[in-house]
Scaffold this motif. Sequence first.
Motif, PDB file in Angstrom:
ATOM      1  N   CYS A  39     -21.356  27.604  34.506  1.00  0.00           N
ATOM      2  CA  CYS A  39     -21.350  27.686  33.045  1.00  0.00           C
ATOM      3  C   CYS A  39     -22.494  26.830  32.518  1.00  0.00           C
ATOM      4  N   ALA A  40     -23.509  27.462  31.982  1.00  0.00           N
ATOM      5  CA  ALA A  40     -24.721  26.739  31.598  1.00  0.00           C
ATOM      6  C   ALA A  40     -24.479  25.746  30.470  1.00  0.00           C
ATOM      7  N   ASP A  41     -23.660  26.109  29.488  1.00  0.00           N
ATOM      8  CA  ASP A  41     -23.457  25.225  28.343  1.00  0.00           C
ATOM      9  C   ASP A  41     -22.735  23.937  28.725  1.00  0.00           C
ATOM     10  N   SER A  42     -21.688  24.049  29.518  1.00  0.00           N
ATOM     11  CA  SER A  42     -20.905  22.866  29.900  1.00  0.00           C
ATOM     12  C   SER A  42     -21.410  22.217  31.177  1.00  0.00           C
ATOM     13  N   GLY A  43     -22.194  22.958  31.969  1.00  0.00           N
ATOM     14  CA  GLY A  43     -22.653  22.455  33.256  1.00  0.00           C
ATOM     15  C   GLY A  43     -21.608  22.551  34.347  1.00  0.00           C
ATOM     16  N   GLU A  44     -20.471  23.197  34.065  1.00  0.00           N
ATOM     17  CA  GLU A  44     -19.406  23.270  35.069  1.00  0.00           C
ATOM     18  C   GLU A  44     -19.754  24.284  36.157  1.00  0.00           C
ATOM     19  N   ILE A  45     -19.516  23.889  37.406  1.00  0.00           N
ATOM     20  CA  ILE A  45     -19.814  24.723  38.573  1.00  0.00           C
ATOM     21  C   ILE A  45     -18.578  24.744  39.458  1.00  0.00           C
ATOM     22  N   ALA A  46     -18.173  25.919  39.899  1.00  0.00           N
ATOM     23  CA  ALA A  46     -17.017  26.047  40.783  1.00  0.00           C
ATOM     24  C   ALA A  46     -17.334  27.020  41.903  1.00  0.00           C
ATOM     25  N   VAL A  47     -16.839  26.704  43.102  1.00  0.00           N
ATOM     26  CA  VAL A  47     -17.027  27.553  44.277  1.00  0.00           C
ATOM     27  C   VAL A  47     -15.652  27.940  44.811  1.00  0.00           C
ATOM     28  N   TYR A  48     -15.417  29.233  44.968  1.00  0.00           N
ATOM     29  CA  TYR A  48     -14.143  29.758  45.455  1.00  0.00           C
ATOM     30  C   TYR A  48     -14.377  30.494  46.768  1.00  0.00           C
ATOM     31  N   MET A  49     -13.384  30.457  47.660  1.00  0.00           N
ATOM     32  CA  MET A  49     -13.493  31.151  48.939  1.00  0.00           C
ATOM     33  C   MET A  49     -12.323  32.107  49.135  1.00  0.00           C
ATOM     34  N   ASP A  50     -12.630  33.289  49.649  1.00  0.00           N
ATOM     35  CA  ASP A  50     -11.653  34.256  50.123  1.00  0.00           C
ATOM     36  C   ASP A  50     -10.566  34.600  49.095  1.00  0.00           C
ATOM     37  N   GLY A  51     -10.973  34.767  47.855  1.00  0.00           N
ATOM     38  CA  GLY A  51     -10.042  35.224  46.827  1.00  0.00           C
ATOM     39  C   GLY A  51      -9.068  34.178  46.334  1.00  0.00           C
ATOM     40  N   SER A  52      -9.211  32.941  46.763  1.00  0.00           N
ATOM     41  CA  SER A  52      -8.295  31.902  46.295  1.00  0.00           C
ATOM     42  C   SER A  52      -8.481  31.681  44.798  1.00  0.00           C
ATOM     43  N   TYR A  55      -7.930  28.917  43.472  1.00  0.00           N
ATOM     44  CA  TYR A  55      -8.235  27.497  43.357  1.00  0.00           C
ATOM     45  C   TYR A  55      -9.650  27.224  43.861  1.00  0.00           C
ATOM     46  N   PRO A  56     -10.449  26.500  43.106  1.00  0.00           N
ATOM     47  CA  PRO A  56     -11.808  26.217  43.569  1.00  0.00           C
ATOM     48  C   PRO A  56     -11.799  25.296  44.782  1.00  0.00           C
ATOM     49  N   LEU A  57     -12.670  25.602  45.731  1.00  0.00           N
ATOM     50  CA  LEU A  57     -12.840  24.720  46.880  1.00  0.00           C
ATOM     51  C   LEU A  57     -13.657  23.508  46.490  1.00  0.00           C
ATOM     52  N   MET A  58     -14.656  23.718  45.627  1.00  0.00           N
ATOM     53  CA  MET A  58     -15.535  22.637  45.178  1.00  0.00           C
ATOM     54  C   MET A  58     -15.793  22.792  43.681  1.00  0.00           C
ATOM     55  N   THR A  59     -15.973  21.662  43.026  1.00  0.00           N
ATOM     56  CA  THR A  59     -16.295  21.658  41.601  1.00  0.00           C
ATOM     57  C   THR A  59     -17.358  20.603  41.323  1.00  0.00           C
ATOM     58  N   ALA A  60     -18.135  20.828  40.275  1.00  0.00           N
ATOM     59  CA  ALA A  60     -19.153  19.866  39.872  1.00  0.00           C
ATOM     60  C   ALA A  60     -19.510  20.118  38.416  1.00  0.00           C
ATOM     61  N   VAL A  61     -20.144  19.131  37.799  1.00  0.00           N
ATOM     62  CA  VAL A  61     -20.676  19.278  36.443  1.00  0.00           C
ATOM     63  C   VAL A  61     -22.099  18.739  36.442  1.00  0.00           C
ATOM     64  N   ASP A  62     -23.056  19.575  36.015  1.00  0.00           N
ATOM     65  CA  ASP A  62     -24.455  19.153  35.944  1.00  0.00           C
ATOM     66  C   ASP A  62     -25.199  20.088  34.996  1.00  0.00           C
ATOM     67  N   LYS A  63     -26.075  19.516  34.172  1.00  0.00           N
ATOM     68  CA  LYS A  63     -26.824  20.312  33.198  1.00  0.00           C
ATOM     69  C   LYS A  63     -28.326  20.277  33.459  1.00  0.00           C
ATOM     70  N   THR A  64     -28.720  20.005  34.694  1.00  0.00           N
ATOM     71  CA  THR A  64     -30.155  19.917  34.989  1.00  0.00           C
ATOM     72  C   THR A  64     -30.865  21.229  34.684  1.00  0.00           C
ATOM     73  N   PHE A  65     -30.298  22.358  35.152  1.00  0.00           N
ATOM     74  CA  PHE A  65     -30.922  23.661  34.957  1.00  0.00           C
ATOM     75  C   PHE A  65     -29.973  24.569  34.187  1.00  0.00           C
ATOM     76  N   ALA A  66     -30.458  25.106  33.078  1.00  0.00           N
ATOM     77  CA  ALA A  66     -29.628  25.969  32.235  1.00  0.00           C
ATOM     78  C   ALA A  66     -29.736  27.434  32.624  1.00  0.00           C
ATOM     79  N   CYS A  67     -30.717  27.791  33.472  1.00  0.00           N
ATOM     80  CA  CYS A  67     -30.870  29.177  33.874  1.00  0.00           C
ATOM     81  C   CYS A  67     -31.709  29.248  35.146  1.00  0.00           C
ATOM     82  N   GLY A  68     -31.704  30.402  35.784  1.00  0.00           N
ATOM     83  CA  GLY A  68     -32.494  30.603  36.990  1.00  0.00           C
ATOM     84  C   GLY A  68     -31.985  31.793  37.774  1.00  0.00           C
TER      85      GLY A  68
END
Length: 685
Positions: free
Chosen positions: A633-646, A648-661
Amino acid sequence: MFRRLSRLAVTTFVFSALLVPIASAQADVPIADPLPTPGASGIGLELTEVAQLPKSQPVPPPTDSRLVRYNRINYLGEVPDGSGRMFVPDMNGKLYLLDDGVQHAFLDLGAAIGPDFHTHRGLGSGFGFAAFHPDFSRNGKFYTVHTETGSALTTKKPDLPSPADTQVHGVITEWTASDPRADVFSGTHRELLRVGFASFIHGFQEIGFNPTARRWDEDHELLYVASGDGGIGVSTTVPQDLALPQGKILRIDPAGRDGVNGQYGIPPTNPFVRTAGALGEIYAYGMRDPYRFSWDRVTRRMYMGHIGEKAVDAVYEVRKGANLGWSEREGIWEYRRGDPSCGVFPLPADDAKYGYTYPVTAFDHNRLSTQRPCADSGNALMGGFVYRGSKIPSLRGKYIYGEGVKGLLYYADEREMRAGRPMAVSRELMVYVNGRLTTMKALVNDPNRVDLRFGQDAAGELYVLAKANGKVWKVTGARTFASCDSGHDFVAGTGSARSWQPVTPSLWQFPGREVVLAQPGVARPGPRRPFEYAVLQKGPAFGSVQVDASVRLDTPVAEPNRDVIIVFGHRSDTEFYYAHLSSDNRIYPHNGIFVVNNADRLRLDHQWDAVRSVGAPPAVTDTAWHRVRVKHCADSGEIAVYMDGSPYPLMTAVDKTFACGRVGFGSFDNIGRLRDLRVQGKGVR
């Protein structure tokens, strides 16, 4: 989708099965890591500050720094008279009322008790708890717990069997207000029950009435008392001895008079009333520090948060007559008094014959190998409540509890919390204030101790308290992490070589449906970053984005440090994010979320524990295909990684270094492949 959900169901079943207390032929050695660390839930609680209680200190000043807090508020409840007034006890001596935002001292218990009132030694010392009678509006009665030392140890006699070398008395007092509607207490009080404890810890904890009991129920107007083991269960069998009140939950009738001192009654429906040599006051037994209990307002089941010794803290469903096992058991393992490891062991083969009640959910202490085996691990489970309020539907049916020292919030699904069944999986909750992600440590501005506690009002809404700054927050909402609208631009059908720009084209193959990194990359000059990856050139760059794909690691399982990566927010070869999916979660550069910003990759994910050098569970441990989803999510910087349809996120982070790419796929020095790529987001052109 069916296959993904089936895989998730099987995974959940296997995980739960591992938590069933089954005697086995495991090696008879201490279990190094009894339980997995609760994973991310992807749910955040919105907290709104509602009060800060006055600053207070124990008297005399304590030598234990853990007692020096802003104040020592430890609970919030609602006065059961329909007035909407909330009550908050401060262990340093006062009971406060909160009335529509206005706070004032209702009772100075410390002053009323006098010089024997003890607050300066022992984490549970002082004014421990308060409980209002269900019919308070009519009879004006409420009850308190406090500790006494000084002359009380020689001039006052405990009512129930107590150690010869008693160090402190736990006292339950009944107070009767002459006017239940008054803002300040005026009335009478009488001592209900006094018990001696062998040390300054694990004395009387919570007292309370079952709020779900109806007039015809056996529980109606009976007072429950959580009585700790006095700190000696670690070396004795006191919690197992039905002739002693320590290490038990007691149930008494404040209106009765057939107790040993004539000041309370023993309910005839208590489980050991007719057992020779047993105390009739005992409702359940086998406990170390039964700190907090509550009842689910729908199922009417009683749950108790129990602080363990050296390895495991747990939540139990407490049933009448239950033996929770301490000090023979800790969690779902055997505890051995006097063992120099202070650890837990596999259950003996004949465990079933003892009939112990095992936890319904739990977490372990994650002790470091460098710690002394029997040192205090600095963990304390804070029992909470099953949410049955109406304001936050997404929390309904979740038992909300926490770890008090670090201020971590957890939940387990109440439907899975049944005595005798596999333990429910606990997951960690996030914390938001004013829409911004934070932590309890940051919120109280103390990196060492939050001293988290919980409260509940008559409507079933939840509250969070902290001794570190004396504040009370109401749980006013819940949000899903990284739940932004990804947008409606999407890219699929990306198997063609024309769609990709690899760092080293000769290492890649594009057989049609798949994108294959056929040969491992090598380190390149510049910042430390993934050696080899390919950037998707088809379609636009994306702001907020959701990347869905299947990935496979072709490097043999026997090889160490296996990985593939999902790139996103790519702006140049030294400016991008990536999710590292690895079979190894014990070194800094593996199995996490990272940013490369013209410098060596920097780890961002919340799951990385630098002290223990461990992160989220390994994302990929075999050579099978795995579904992966990366949400940014570019506005909030929230990042989540999910595996195998779960869900629940396996990993989470918040960072606003890059808004697009742009997005991409690759590895450090392994081989692997990607297929079924679908990218959806807000295109940036």
